[in-house]
Motif scaffolding. Structure first.
Motif, PDB file in Angstrom:
ATOM      1  N   LEU A  70       0.828  -1.208   0.000  1.00  9.24           N
ATOM      2  CA  LEU A  70       0.000   0.000   0.000  1.00  9.24           C
ATOM      3  C   LEU A  70       0.861   1.256   0.000  1.00  9.24           C
ATOM      4  O   LEU A  70       0.568   2.229  -0.696  1.00  9.24           O
ATOM      5  CB  LEU A  70      -0.933  -0.007   1.222  1.00  9.24           C
ATOM      6  N   VAL A  71       1.939   1.238   0.780  1.00 10.85           N
ATOM      7  CA  VAL A  71       2.840   2.386   0.834  1.00 10.85           C
ATOM      8  C   VAL A  71       3.488   2.621  -0.532  1.00 10.85           C
ATOM      9  O   VAL A  71       3.560   3.750  -1.022  1.00 10.85           O
ATOM     10  CB  VAL A  71       3.920   2.185   1.917  1.00 10.85           C
ATOM     11  N   CYS A  72       3.953   1.535  -1.172  1.00 11.67           N
ATOM     12  CA  CYS A  72       4.609   1.659  -2.480  1.00 11.67           C
ATOM     13  C   CYS A  72       3.643   2.181  -3.542  1.00 11.67           C
ATOM     14  O   CYS A  72       3.997   3.055  -4.338  1.00 11.67           O
ATOM     15  CB  CYS A  72       5.185   0.316  -2.906  1.00 11.67           C
ATOM     16  N   VAL A  73       2.422   1.636  -3.559  1.00  9.14           N
ATOM     17  CA  VAL A  73       1.418   2.112  -4.520  1.00  9.14           C
ATOM     18  C   VAL A  73       1.112   3.581  -4.267  1.00  9.14           C
ATOM     19  O   VAL A  73       1.014   4.392  -5.198  1.00  9.14           O
ATOM     20  CB  VAL A  73       0.129   1.268  -4.429  1.00  9.14           C
ATOM     21  N   GLY A  74       0.974   3.948  -2.991  1.00  7.45           N
ATOM     22  CA  GLY A  74       0.700   5.331  -2.633  1.00  7.45           C
ATOM     23  C   GLY A  74       1.807   6.270  -3.088  1.00  7.45           C
ATOM     24  O   GLY A  74       1.547   7.376  -3.584  1.00  7.45           O
ATOM     25  N   ILE A  75       3.056   5.820  -2.945  1.00  6.92           N
ATOM     26  CA  ILE A  75       4.201   6.633  -3.365  1.00  6.92           C
ATOM     27  C   ILE A  75       4.167   6.874  -4.867  1.00  6.92           C
ATOM     28  O   ILE A  75       4.345   7.998  -5.340  1.00  6.92           O
ATOM     29  CB  ILE A  75       5.524   5.946  -2.961  1.00  6.92           C
ATOM     30  N   TRP A  76       3.927   5.820  -5.641  1.00  9.87           N
ATOM     31  CA  TRP A  76       3.915   5.954  -7.097  1.00  9.87           C
ATOM     32  C   TRP A  76       2.762   6.846  -7.568  1.00  9.87           C
ATOM     33  O   TRP A  76       2.931   7.670  -8.470  1.00  9.87           O
ATOM     34  CB  TRP A  76       3.840   4.577  -7.752  1.00  9.87           C
ATOM     35  N   VAL A  77       1.582   6.691  -6.959  1.00  7.05           N
ATOM     36  CA  VAL A  77       0.442   7.537  -7.332  1.00  7.05           C
ATOM     37  C   VAL A  77       0.749   8.989  -7.009  1.00  7.05           C
ATOM     38  O   VAL A  77       0.498   9.898  -7.825  1.00  7.05           O
ATOM     39  CB  VAL A  77      -0.836   7.077  -6.589  1.00  7.05           C
ATOM     40  N   PHE A  78       1.297   9.245  -5.816  1.00  8.45           N
ATOM     41  CA  PHE A  78       1.636  10.608  -5.413  1.00  8.45           C
ATOM     42  C   PHE A  78       2.705  11.193  -6.332  1.00  8.45           C
ATOM     43  O   PHE A  78       2.644  12.369  -6.716  1.00  8.45           O
ATOM     44  CB  PHE A  78       2.117  10.599  -3.962  1.00  8.45           C
ATOM     45  N   ALA A  79       3.704  10.374  -6.706  1.00  6.37           N
ATOM     46  CA  ALA A  79       4.769  10.835  -7.602  1.00  6.37           C
ATOM     47  C   ALA A  79       4.200  11.208  -8.981  1.00  6.37           C
ATOM     48  O   ALA A  79       4.614  12.207  -9.573  1.00  6.37           O
ATOM     49  CB  ALA A  79       5.835   9.749  -7.748  1.00  6.37           C
ATOM     50  N   ILE A  80       3.258  10.419  -9.478  1.00  9.47           N
ATOM     51  CA  ILE A  80       2.640  10.718 -10.778  1.00  9.47           C
ATOM     52  C   ILE A  80       1.840  12.015 -10.704  1.00  9.47           C
ATOM     53  O   ILE A  80       1.878  12.838 -11.626  1.00  9.47           O
ATOM     54  CB  ILE A  80       1.748   9.547 -11.227  1.00  9.47           C
ATOM     55  N   ILE A  81       1.125  12.225  -9.597  1.00 12.83           N
ATOM     56  CA  ILE A  81       0.358  13.460  -9.425  1.00 12.83           C
ATOM     57  C   ILE A  81       1.287  14.668  -9.408  1.00 12.83           C
ATOM     58  O   ILE A  81       1.023  15.691 -10.058  1.00 12.83           O
ATOM     59  CB  ILE A  81      -0.474  13.403  -8.123  1.00 12.83           C
ATOM     60  N   LEU A  82       2.408  14.560  -8.692  1.00 20.17           N
ATOM     61  CA  LEU A  82       3.368  15.668  -8.629  1.00 20.17           C
ATOM     62  C   LEU A  82       4.001  15.952  -9.994  1.00 20.17           C
ATOM     63  O   LEU A  82       4.461  17.064 -10.254  1.00 20.17           O
ATOM     64  CB  LEU A  82       4.465  15.351  -7.611  1.00 20.17           C
ATOM     65  N   THR A  83       4.018  14.930 -10.857  1.00 22.88           N
ATOM     66  CA  THR A  83       4.675  15.057 -12.159  1.00 22.88           C
ATOM     67  C   THR A  83       3.736  15.555 -13.253  1.00 22.88           C
ATOM     68  O   THR A  83       4.164  15.765 -14.389  1.00 22.88           O
ATOM     69  CB  THR A  83       5.284  13.693 -12.570  1.00 22.88           C
ATOM     70  N   LEU A  84       2.476  15.772 -12.950  1.00 23.47           N
ATOM     71  CA  LEU A  84       1.513  16.222 -13.966  1.00 23.47           C
ATOM     72  C   LEU A  84       1.970  17.482 -14.711  1.00 23.47           C
ATOM     73  O   LEU A  84       1.773  17.569 -15.934  1.00 23.47           O
ATOM     74  CB  LEU A  84       0.144  16.452 -13.320  1.00 23.47           C
ATOM     75  N   PRO A  85       2.590  18.471 -14.044  1.00 29.94           N
ATOM     76  CA  PRO A  85       3.070  19.636 -14.806  1.00 29.94           C
ATOM     77  C   PRO A  85       4.064  19.259 -15.901  1.00 29.94           C
ATOM     78  O   PRO A  85       4.032  19.832 -17.001  1.00 29.94           O
ATOM     79  CB  PRO A  85       3.743  20.505 -13.730  1.00 29.94           C
ATOM     80  N   GLN A  86       4.952  18.291 -15.627  1.00 28.26           N
ATOM     81  CA  GLN A  86       5.912  17.854 -16.648  1.00 28.26           C
ATOM     82  C   GLN A  86       5.206  17.168 -17.815  1.00 28.26           C
ATOM     83  O   GLN A  86       5.550  17.392 -18.983  1.00 28.26           O
ATOM     84  CB  GLN A  86       6.948  16.908 -16.029  1.00 28.26           C
ATOM     85  N   PHE A  87       4.219  16.329 -17.511  1.00 25.94           N
ATOM     86  CA  PHE A  87       3.473  15.645 -18.569  1.00 25.94           C
ATOM     87  C   PHE A  87       2.673  16.637 -19.417  1.00 25.94           C
ATOM     88  O   PHE A  87       2.542  16.473 -20.629  1.00 25.94           O
ATOM     89  CB  PHE A  87       2.523  14.603 -17.971  1.00 25.94           C
ATOM     90  N   ILE A  88       2.136  17.671 -18.795  1.00 29.99           N
ATOM     91  CA  ILE A  88       1.260  18.609 -19.491  1.00 29.99           C
ATOM     92  C   ILE A  88       2.040  19.691 -20.238  1.00 29.99           C
ATOM     93  O   ILE A  88       1.731  20.018 -21.393  1.00 29.99           O
ATOM     94  CB  ILE A  88       0.274  19.261 -18.490  1.00 29.99           C
ATOM     95  N   LEU A  89       3.071  20.252 -19.590  1.00 30.42           N
ATOM     96  CA  LEU A  89       3.731  21.449 -20.122  1.00 30.42           C
ATOM     97  C   LEU A  89       4.985  21.173 -20.944  1.00 30.42           C
ATOM     98  O   LEU A  89       5.498  22.089 -21.601  1.00 30.42           O
ATOM     99  CB  LEU A  89       4.095  22.397 -18.960  1.00 30.42           C
ATOM    100  N   SER A  90       5.517  19.963 -20.924  1.00 29.87           N
ATOM    101  CA  SER A  90       6.729  19.674 -21.695  1.00 29.87           C
ATOM    102  C   SER A  90       6.437  19.715 -23.188  1.00 29.87           C
ATOM    103  O   SER A  90       5.433  19.155 -23.649  1.00 29.87           O
ATOM    104  CB  SER A  90       7.291  18.295 -21.310  1.00 29.87           C
ATOM    105  N   GLU A  91       7.328  20.366 -23.939  1.00 29.81           N
ATOM    106  CA  GLU A  91       7.149  20.494 -25.392  1.00 29.81           C
ATOM    107  C   GLU A  91       8.500  20.493 -26.102  1.00 29.81           C
ATOM    108  O   GLU A  91       9.519  20.849 -25.515  1.00 29.81           O
ATOM    109  CB  GLU A  91       6.418  21.798 -25.736  1.00 29.81           C
TER     110      GLU A  91
END
Length: 273
Positions: A70-91
């Motif tokens: 549960l901790v590992c899954v939570g970490i990966w989900v949180f990391a993906i959420i924090l990375t949304l600006p990179q996924f959205i704004l990278s060009e």
């Protein structure tokens, strides 16, 4: 992390030739790895504190496995959420004629706020939070081991010191440069071309040093562990690299060097640093 390096190597040698989609994917994957890595190191520090300092409060194996997942899954989900600006704004962006780079393109009206927020998040999650967790947890662990007369005390303390020192040496220089960038973003002064060029060079050098941390982590967190070494020796035996007699002698040596003397020593033997 390793899969993203060839793309950055091509980008450094020529220019970004892979388009916007791959820019979003590679930049996002790199950042997810950064956040998840640092958050997992933070959890490792806390876990070692609980196992060694609060040895009597540990969960049974079944609950421990579920809790860890549960901790590992939570970490990966949180990391993906924090990375949304990179996924959205990278060009894939052409900053000069005939030169395309992979970078984050911020909205003009909120450029400073978003860019500053991304950098502050990286500084907090990528350095400050794991650093504070390491200092607190490993300080208490070291104090606990010093109060014990266990056989493994000195070895465990050396590993603790190595983990913290390597983290600081590898990660601090880059985060100092990152902090300078944050201060520049929120200041009203327009940076000179010389300042920008020097900052770019500083990022290249200090980020390369930070990459070294990824190479050292397997040694510090895995290869020094007794359980890992014993399992690795058995793999070598099954592969025919060593004989059964050699395996027995090596396992006997490992057992003698990690024999517990007291309750705390037994804990550090079962969950080696």
């Amino acid at each position: 992390f390793l899969c993203t390096l060839p793309f950055w190597a091509v980008d450094a040698y020529t220019e970004w030739i892979f388009g916007t989609f791959m820019c979003k994917l590679v930049n996002g994957a790199y950042t997810v790895n950064l956040y998840s890595c640092m958050l997992i190191l933070t959890c490792v520090s806390i876990n070692r504190y609980k196992v060694i300092v609060q040895a009597t409060k540990t969960l049974n194996d079944g609950k421990k496995i579920i809790h860890s997942k549960l901790v590992c899954v939570g970490i990966w989900v949180f990391a993906i959420i924090l990375t949304l600006p990179q996924f959205i704004l990278s060009e894939a962006y052409s900053d000069i004629p005939d030169k395309t780079i992979c970078t984050m393109v911020y909205p003009l009206n909120f450029s400073s706020i978003i860019k500053g927020g991304v950098h502050v998040t990286q500084l907090l999650v990528g350095f400050l939070i794991p650093f504070v967790a390491m200092i607190i947890c490993y300080s208490v662990i070291a104090k606990t081991l010093l109060q014990d007369k266990g056989f493994q005390k000195h070895k465990s303390l050396k590993i603790i010191i190595a983990v913290v020192v390597v983290f600081v040496i590898c990660e601090l220089p880059f985060n100092i440069v990152l902090l300078l960038e944050i201060l520049q973003i929120f200041s009203e002064e327009i940076p000179s071309c010389e300042y920008i060029a020097n900052t770019d060079y500083a990022i290249i050098v200090t980020e390369s040093i930070a990459y070294l941390h990824c190479c050292l982590n397997p040694i510090l967190y895995v290869f020094l562990g007794v359980k890992f070494r014993n399992s690795f020796l058995k793999i070598l035996k099954d592969a025919g690299c060593i004989s059964q007699k050699q395996l027995a002698e090596l396992l006997k040596t490992e057992c003698e060097t990690s024999r517990p003397v007291s309750g705390i020593s037994e804990t550090t033997s079962l969950h080696p640093l």
